[in-house]
Design a protein around this motif. Structure first.
Motif, PDB file in Angstrom:
ATOM      1  N   ILE A 300       0.825  -1.207   0.000  1.00  0.00           N
ATOM      2  CA  ILE A 300       0.000   0.000   0.000  1.00  0.00           C
ATOM      3  C   ILE A 300       0.862   1.261   0.000  1.00  0.00           C
ATOM      4  CG2 ILE A 300      -1.919  -1.173   1.125  1.00  0.00           C
ATOM      5  CD1 ILE A 300      -1.164   0.235   3.725  1.00  0.00           C
ATOM      6  N   ASP A 301       2.183   1.097   0.068  1.00  0.00           N
ATOM      7  CA  ASP A 301       3.114   2.222  -0.043  1.00  0.00           C
ATOM      8  C   ASP A 301       3.704   2.194  -1.452  1.00  0.00           C
ATOM      9  OD1 ASP A 301       3.578   3.203   3.012  1.00  0.00           O
ATOM     10  OD2 ASP A 301       3.280   1.042   2.924  1.00  0.00           O
ATOM     11  N   HIS A 302       3.602   3.303  -2.151  1.00  0.00           N
ATOM     12  CA  HIS A 302       3.948   3.318  -3.572  1.00  0.00           C
ATOM     13  C   HIS A 302       4.736   4.571  -3.939  1.00  0.00           C
ATOM     14  CE1 HIS A 302       0.827   0.180  -4.229  1.00  0.00           C
ATOM     15  NE2 HIS A 302       0.093   0.916  -3.407  1.00  0.00           N
ATOM     16  N   VAL A 303       5.529   4.440  -5.001  1.00  0.00           N
ATOM     17  CA  VAL A 303       6.130   5.577  -5.694  1.00  0.00           C
ATOM     18  C   VAL A 303       5.615   5.503  -7.127  1.00  0.00           C
ATOM     19  CG1 VAL A 303       8.259   6.643  -6.537  1.00  0.00           C
ATOM     20  CG2 VAL A 303       8.184   5.660  -4.235  1.00  0.00           C
ATOM     21  N   LEU A 304       4.686   6.396  -7.455  1.00  0.00           N
ATOM     22  CA  LEU A 304       4.107   6.438  -8.793  1.00  0.00           C
ATOM     23  C   LEU A 304       4.781   7.535  -9.600  1.00  0.00           C
ATOM     24  CD1 LEU A 304       0.285   6.061  -8.018  1.00  0.00           C
ATOM     25  CD2 LEU A 304       2.057   4.288  -8.178  1.00  0.00           C
ATOM     26  N   VAL A 305       5.045   7.254 -10.865  1.00  0.00           N
ATOM     27  CA  VAL A 305       5.776   8.209 -11.706  1.00  0.00           C
ATOM     28  C   VAL A 305       5.116   8.315 -13.071  1.00  0.00           C
ATOM     29  CG1 VAL A 305       7.974   7.801 -10.530  1.00  0.00           C
ATOM     30  CG2 VAL A 305       7.372   6.404 -12.518  1.00  0.00           C
ATOM     31  N   SER A 306       5.336   9.445 -13.731  1.00  0.00           N
ATOM     32  CA  SER A 306       4.864   9.643 -15.100  1.00  0.00           C
ATOM     33  C   SER A 306       5.757   8.851 -16.058  1.00  0.00           C
ATOM     34  CB  SER A 306       4.876  11.129 -15.440  1.00  0.00           C
ATOM     35  OG  SER A 306       6.160  11.678 -15.254  1.00  0.00           O
ATOM     36  N   PRO A 307       5.348   8.696 -17.307  1.00  0.00           N
ATOM     37  CA  PRO A 307       6.126   7.906 -18.265  1.00  0.00           C
ATOM     38  C   PRO A 307       7.497   8.482 -18.593  1.00  0.00           C
ATOM     39  CG  PRO A 307       3.860   8.123 -19.016  1.00  0.00           C
ATOM     40  CD  PRO A 307       4.025   9.066 -17.873  1.00  0.00           C
ATOM     41  N   ASP A 308       7.824   9.656 -18.052  1.00  0.00           N
ATOM     42  CA  ASP A 308       9.152  10.231 -18.263  1.00  0.00           C
ATOM     43  C   ASP A 308      10.241   9.473 -17.499  1.00  0.00           C
ATOM     44  OD1 ASP A 308       8.076  13.114 -19.315  1.00  0.00           O
ATOM     45  OD2 ASP A 308       6.924  12.436 -17.578  1.00  0.00           O
ATOM     46  N   PHE A 309       9.843   8.596 -16.586  1.00  0.00           N
ATOM     47  CA  PHE A 309      10.798   7.938 -15.703  1.00  0.00           C
ATOM     48  C   PHE A 309      10.916   6.447 -16.008  1.00  0.00           C
ATOM     49  CE2 PHE A 309       9.407  11.608 -13.239  1.00  0.00           C
ATOM     50  CZ  PHE A 309      10.597  12.066 -12.674  1.00  0.00           C
ATOM     51  N   SER A 310      12.099   5.945 -15.791  1.00  0.00           N
ATOM     52  CA  SER A 310      12.315   4.502 -15.699  1.00  0.00           C
ATOM     53  C   SER A 310      12.775   4.202 -14.274  1.00  0.00           C
ATOM     54  CB  SER A 310      13.369   4.031 -16.710  1.00  0.00           C
ATOM     55  OG  SER A 310      14.613   4.670 -16.479  1.00  0.00           O
ATOM     56  N   ALA A 311      12.646   2.961 -13.856  1.00  0.00           N
ATOM     57  CA  ALA A 311      13.068   2.554 -12.508  1.00  0.00           C
ATOM     58  C   ALA A 311      13.968   1.337 -12.629  1.00  0.00           C
ATOM     59  CB  ALA A 311      11.862   2.239 -11.638  1.00  0.00           C
ATOM     60  N   ARG A 312      15.087   1.365 -11.918  1.00  0.00           N
ATOM     61  CA  ARG A 312      16.025   0.251 -12.012  1.00  0.00           C
ATOM     62  C   ARG A 312      16.170  -0.532 -10.710  1.00  0.00           C
ATOM     63  NH1 ARG A 312      18.548   5.052 -11.807  1.00  0.00           N
ATOM     64  NH2 ARG A 312      20.198   5.407 -10.277  1.00  0.00           N
ATOM     65  N   ARG A 313      15.629  -0.015  -9.597  1.00  0.00           N
ATOM     66  CA  ARG A 313      15.764  -0.721  -8.315  1.00  0.00           C
ATOM     67  C   ARG A 313      14.649  -0.280  -7.376  1.00  0.00           C
ATOM     68  NH1 ARG A 313      18.190   1.522  -3.542  1.00  0.00           N
ATOM     69  NH2 ARG A 313      18.638  -0.065  -1.954  1.00  0.00           N
ATOM     70  N   ALA A 314      14.108  -1.254  -6.637  1.00  0.00           N
ATOM     71  CA  ALA A 314      13.153  -0.959  -5.572  1.00  0.00           C
ATOM     72  C   ALA A 314      13.524  -1.812  -4.370  1.00  0.00           C
ATOM     73  CB  ALA A 314      11.728  -1.249  -6.012  1.00  0.00           C
ATOM     74  N   ALA A 315      13.598  -1.193  -3.205  1.00  0.00           N
ATOM     75  CA  ALA A 315      13.964  -1.910  -1.988  1.00  0.00           C
ATOM     76  C   ALA A 315      12.991  -1.531  -0.881  1.00  0.00           C
ATOM     77  CB  ALA A 315      15.392  -1.575  -1.575  1.00  0.00           C
ATOM     78  N   PHE A 316      12.584  -2.527  -0.093  1.00  0.00           N
ATOM     79  CA  PHE A 316      11.693  -2.301   1.035  1.00  0.00           C
ATOM     80  C   PHE A 316      12.489  -2.472   2.322  1.00  0.00           C
ATOM     81  CE2 PHE A 316       8.917  -3.207  -2.451  1.00  0.00           C
ATOM     82  CZ  PHE A 316       7.779  -2.443  -2.221  1.00  0.00           C
ATOM     83  N   LEU A 317      12.414  -1.487   3.201  1.00  0.00           N
ATOM     84  CA  LEU A 317      13.219  -1.453   4.421  1.00  0.00           C
ATOM     85  C   LEU A 317      12.316  -1.600   5.635  1.00  0.00           C
ATOM     86  CD1 LEU A 317      15.323   1.742   3.543  1.00  0.00           C
ATOM     87  CD2 LEU A 317      15.768  -0.627   2.822  1.00  0.00           C
TER      88      LEU A 317
END
Length: 337
Positions: A300-317
């Protein structure tokens, strides 16, 4: 004598079935009815009424009672239940697939930035968040439930030392306060109105304008479903008003991809950063002690971005003091072609 024995055996088998079957068929049917109500709302693209919105957050975990219902139906030799359970499993498997668009921008990369979002639960996890920020070195930090004491501590640790010279905040006690910390210059922007603080800002990221908005709508409590829907709708309206400007919308949404109100935010054209980085179903709430597995819960915790972005890593702490896991996403901003 042989005929009489055969008739006696036949009669015994017929008598045993009607007595034994309800013992397993009834609980199987009740489980399948509950699962079907939730899956039916998911298929109808609605969040329904309590307890459906609360159960939707844990949609993938409904596989457990559905499999149990299948076993009970098999034990009862209940053919209808067997077919029902198989259909329910198929529907769950279909909807467990991550929702939303994916894709890589075609334009050249112009800036990299790391985003961290954390709900510190009434400020209790502030002491754990400070070293996490130092360790992860994000460029943007979105902190929900950051009360006045939490904001003062973050100011002393980062703003006054020059590590994060810019901020946008909504002061408050308990769950009402929230803050955005930034290494990039910020301009004031009107945040989204809500029961809890949701500040907004505009960042200048190496010469590129990026809209920022912290998300923290009311959770879907039984008596607050209308507020929850309305505040998620306000976040959707903010997302839809982007007019092509690069956008980051991050925080505790109190909603997963299985909620229709959250999917409507994605349908404005935003991408889920965790999904882009291959972590689309990783739970963020409720948090468990570090090192335990598997993590039961919902993202339920998110980082939403417009199509201008790519994402290479996501980590949950996992941070002591809060029931939410912090989320860190490494983003790259691309020039639009």
């Amino acid at each position: 004598m042989g005929i009489a024995a055969a008739e006696w055996t036949d009669s015994a088998e017929r008598d045993e079935g009607p007595r034994g079957r309800p013992l397993a068929a009834w609980p199987s049917g009740l489980l399948l009815a509950g699962v079907s109500a939730v899956v039916g709302c998911r298929a109808a693209d609605t969040d329904g009424i309590t307890p459906v919105p609360q159960a939707l957050a844990f949609l993938p975990w409904l596989l457990v009672p559905t499999v149990f219902a299948l076993l009970l139906a098999a034990l009862a030799r209940w053919r209808t239940g067997l077919v029902w359970a198989v259909l329910a499993l198929g529907a769950l498997a279909w909807f467990i697939e991550p929702y939303g668009r994916t894709g890589a921008p075609a334009g050249p990369a112009v800036a990299g930035l790391r985003v961290l979002t954390s709900n510190v639960e009434f400020g209790r996890a502030t002491d754990a968040l400070v070293p996490a920020i130092r360790r992860e070195r994000p460029d943007l930090v979105f902190v929900e439930e950051c009360d006045d004491g939490c904001q003062d501590r973050l100011d002393a640790e980062f703003r006054e030392t020059g590590a994060f010279p810019y901020r946008a905040a909504v002061p408050g006690t308990g769950s009402g306060g929230s803050v955005i910390l930034s290494r990039f210059p910020l301009r004031r922007a009107t945040g989204v109105d809500g029961s809890m603080g949701m500040p907004g800002a505009v960042a200048e990221v190496r010469g590129h304008t990026v809209r920022l908005q912290l998300a923290h709508p009311m959770p879907p409590l039984p008596e607050q479903l209308g507020v929850w829907r309305r505040e998620l709708g306000a976040l959707r309206a903010w997302a839809a008003a982007g007019d092509g400007t690069p956008t980051v919308l991050a925080g505790d949404f109190n909603a997963s991809q299985d909620h229709a109100a959250f999917r409507r935010i994605l349908d404005t054209g935003l991408y889920d950063g965790a999904r882009l980085a291959g972590a689309g179903r990783t739970p963020s709430w409720p948090a468990r002690t570090a090192g335990t597995a598997p993590h039961f819960g919902a993202q339920i915790d998110h980082v939403l971005v417009s199509p201008d972005f790519s994402a290479r890593r996501a980590a949950f702490l996992t941070l002591p003091g809060t029931d939410h896991r912090a989320l860190v996403v490494d983003l790259t901003l691309h020039q639009r072609e």
